[in-house]
Design a protein around this motif. Structure first.
Motif, PDB file in Angstrom:
ATOM      1  N   THR A  98       0.844  -1.189   0.000  1.00 56.28           N
ATOM      2  CA  THR A  98       0.000   0.000   0.000  1.00 56.28           C
ATOM      3  C   THR A  98       0.880   1.239   0.000  1.00 56.28           C
ATOM      4  O   THR A  98       1.791   1.350   0.821  1.00 56.28           O
ATOM      5  CB  THR A  98      -0.908   0.040   1.245  1.00 56.28           C
ATOM      6  N   LEU A 106      -2.929   7.790  -7.900  1.00 52.98           N
ATOM      7  CA  LEU A 106      -2.071   6.742  -8.475  1.00 52.98           C
ATOM      8  C   LEU A 106      -2.808   5.658  -9.242  1.00 52.98           C
ATOM      9  O   LEU A 106      -2.163   4.805  -9.855  1.00 52.98           O
ATOM     10  CB  LEU A 106      -1.245   6.096  -7.352  1.00 52.98           C
ATOM     11  N   ALA A 107      -4.123   5.674  -9.241  1.00 53.48           N
ATOM     12  CA  ALA A 107      -4.896   4.566  -9.826  1.00 53.48           C
ATOM     13  C   ALA A 107      -4.461   4.199 -11.241  1.00 53.48           C
ATOM     14  O   ALA A 107      -4.347   3.015 -11.575  1.00 53.48           O
ATOM     15  CB  ALA A 107      -6.386   4.895  -9.799  1.00 53.48           C
ATOM     16  N   TYR A 109      -1.643   4.276 -12.605  1.00 55.83           N
ATOM     17  CA  TYR A 109      -0.259   3.778 -12.687  1.00 55.83           C
ATOM     18  C   TYR A 109      -0.075   2.408 -12.019  1.00 55.83           C
ATOM     19  O   TYR A 109       0.974   1.787 -12.160  1.00 55.83           O
ATOM     20  CB  TYR A 109       0.703   4.774 -12.031  1.00 55.83           C
ATOM     21  N   ILE A 110      -1.083   1.953 -11.310  1.00 52.74           N
ATOM     22  CA  ILE A 110      -0.920   0.759 -10.482  1.00 52.74           C
ATOM     23  C   ILE A 110      -0.623  -0.495 -11.293  1.00 52.74           C
ATOM     24  O   ILE A 110       0.230  -1.291 -10.911  1.00 52.74           O
ATOM     25  CB  ILE A 110      -2.131   0.589  -9.543  1.00 52.74           C
ATOM     26  N   GLU A 111      -1.281  -0.699 -12.415  1.00 48.33           N
ATOM     27  CA  GLU A 111      -1.023  -1.921 -13.205  1.00 48.33           C
ATOM     28  C   GLU A 111       0.420  -1.972 -13.697  1.00 48.33           C
ATOM     29  O   GLU A 111       1.054  -3.030 -13.672  1.00 48.33           O
ATOM     30  CB  GLU A 111      -2.011  -2.054 -14.360  1.00 48.33           C
ATOM     31  N   ARG A 114       2.608  -2.951 -10.805  1.00 43.18           N
ATOM     32  CA  ARG A 114       2.489  -4.393 -10.553  1.00 43.18           C
ATOM     33  C   ARG A 114       3.344  -5.185 -11.550  1.00 43.18           C
ATOM     34  O   ARG A 114       4.035  -6.132 -11.168  1.00 43.18           O
ATOM     35  CB  ARG A 114       1.033  -4.838 -10.646  1.00 43.18           C
ATOM     36  N   SER A 129       0.113  -7.298  -5.393  1.00 44.56           N
ATOM     37  CA  SER A 129      -0.948  -6.333  -5.159  1.00 44.56           C
ATOM     38  C   SER A 129      -0.323  -4.988  -4.794  1.00 44.56           C
ATOM     39  O   SER A 129       0.562  -4.924  -3.944  1.00 44.56           O
ATOM     40  CB  SER A 129      -1.832  -6.807  -4.000  1.00 44.56           C
ATOM     41  N   VAL A 130      -0.782  -3.935  -5.473  1.00 46.15           N
ATOM     42  CA  VAL A 130      -0.390  -2.563  -5.128  1.00 46.15           C
ATOM     43  C   VAL A 130      -1.678  -1.779  -4.949  1.00 46.15           C
ATOM     44  O   VAL A 130      -2.532  -1.773  -5.837  1.00 46.15           O
ATOM     45  CB  VAL A 130       0.481  -1.909  -6.224  1.00 46.15           C
ATOM     46  N   LYS A 131      -1.797  -1.149  -3.796  1.00 47.52           N
ATOM     47  CA  LYS A 131      -2.959  -0.315  -3.504  1.00 47.52           C
ATOM     48  C   LYS A 131      -2.455   1.079  -3.150  1.00 47.52           C
ATOM     49  O   LYS A 131      -1.300   1.245  -2.797  1.00 47.52           O
ATOM     50  CB  LYS A 131      -3.747  -0.898  -2.333  1.00 47.52           C
ATOM     51  N   ALA A 132      -3.350   2.052  -3.251  1.00 44.95           N
ATOM     52  CA  ALA A 132      -3.002   3.421  -2.863  1.00 44.95           C
ATOM     53  C   ALA A 132      -4.132   3.983  -2.021  1.00 44.95           C
ATOM     54  O   ALA A 132      -5.300   3.692  -2.275  1.00 44.95           O
ATOM     55  CB  ALA A 132      -2.775   4.285  -4.098  1.00 44.95           C
TER      56      ALA A 132
END
Length: 158
Positions: A98, A106-107, A109-111, A114, A129-132
């Motif tokens: 996280t 950041l949504a 950029y998350i993929e 990952r 998994s990457v969450k913000a």
């Protein structure tokens, strides 16, 4: 055998620096201050991997006073870390992380983050998994003074 580790990192936001998170350059008016590229997300992940095997922290392996690591690409350091983990007979089972910051968002950029992390540690993207999240304008992350990250990983004996 399975081992679990937790990592945490924080860096101050500063003018004149690029913002790199998960190996992705994110357009923003400030970047993270640090000896390397200051990728707080990758640093937290590296610390979680080291913690799982009780091998210290990233400062022990990549000291911030060593000129070799000045401006270093943290994704390359993560690849090196993955090799250390493999030499100890383990591989990544999964990573959950996280990023904590008020802005930028950041949504989108998350993929890519990952994908970069999965490639660096040699696992499937479905294992990363990457969450913000924000902290509702509270604390140093909420006021935009810095960015923090937490990470947990499971290492599996190979």
């Amino acid at each position: 055998m399975v081992r679990i580790g937790h990592g945490y990192d924080v860096h101050r936001l500063a003018e004149g620096r690029k913002l790199i998170l998960g190996g992705v350059e994110i357009p923003y008016e400030k970047g993270l201050q640090g000896h390397s590229d200051a990728d707080v997300l990758v640093h937290a992940i590296m610390d979680s991997m080291l913690g799982a095997l009780a091998l210290g922290d990233i400062g022990k392996h990549f000291p911030d006073n060593d000129p070799e690591y000045e401006g270093a690409d943290s994704i390359l350091l993560l690849k090196n870390m993955s090799e250390i983990i493999e030499k100890n007979g383990f591989g990544v089972g999964n990573i959950d992380s996280t990023v904590i910051c008020q802005s930028p968002k950041l949504a989108s950029y998350i993929e890519k983050m990952r994908k970069n992390i999965a490639a660096a540690v040699g696992c499937e993207i479905s294992c990363v998994s990457v969450k913000a999240t924000t902290e509702e304008r509270l604390g140093f992350t909420g006021t935009g003074e810095g960015i923090a990250a937490h990470a947990v990983c499971i290492l599996e004996a190979r």
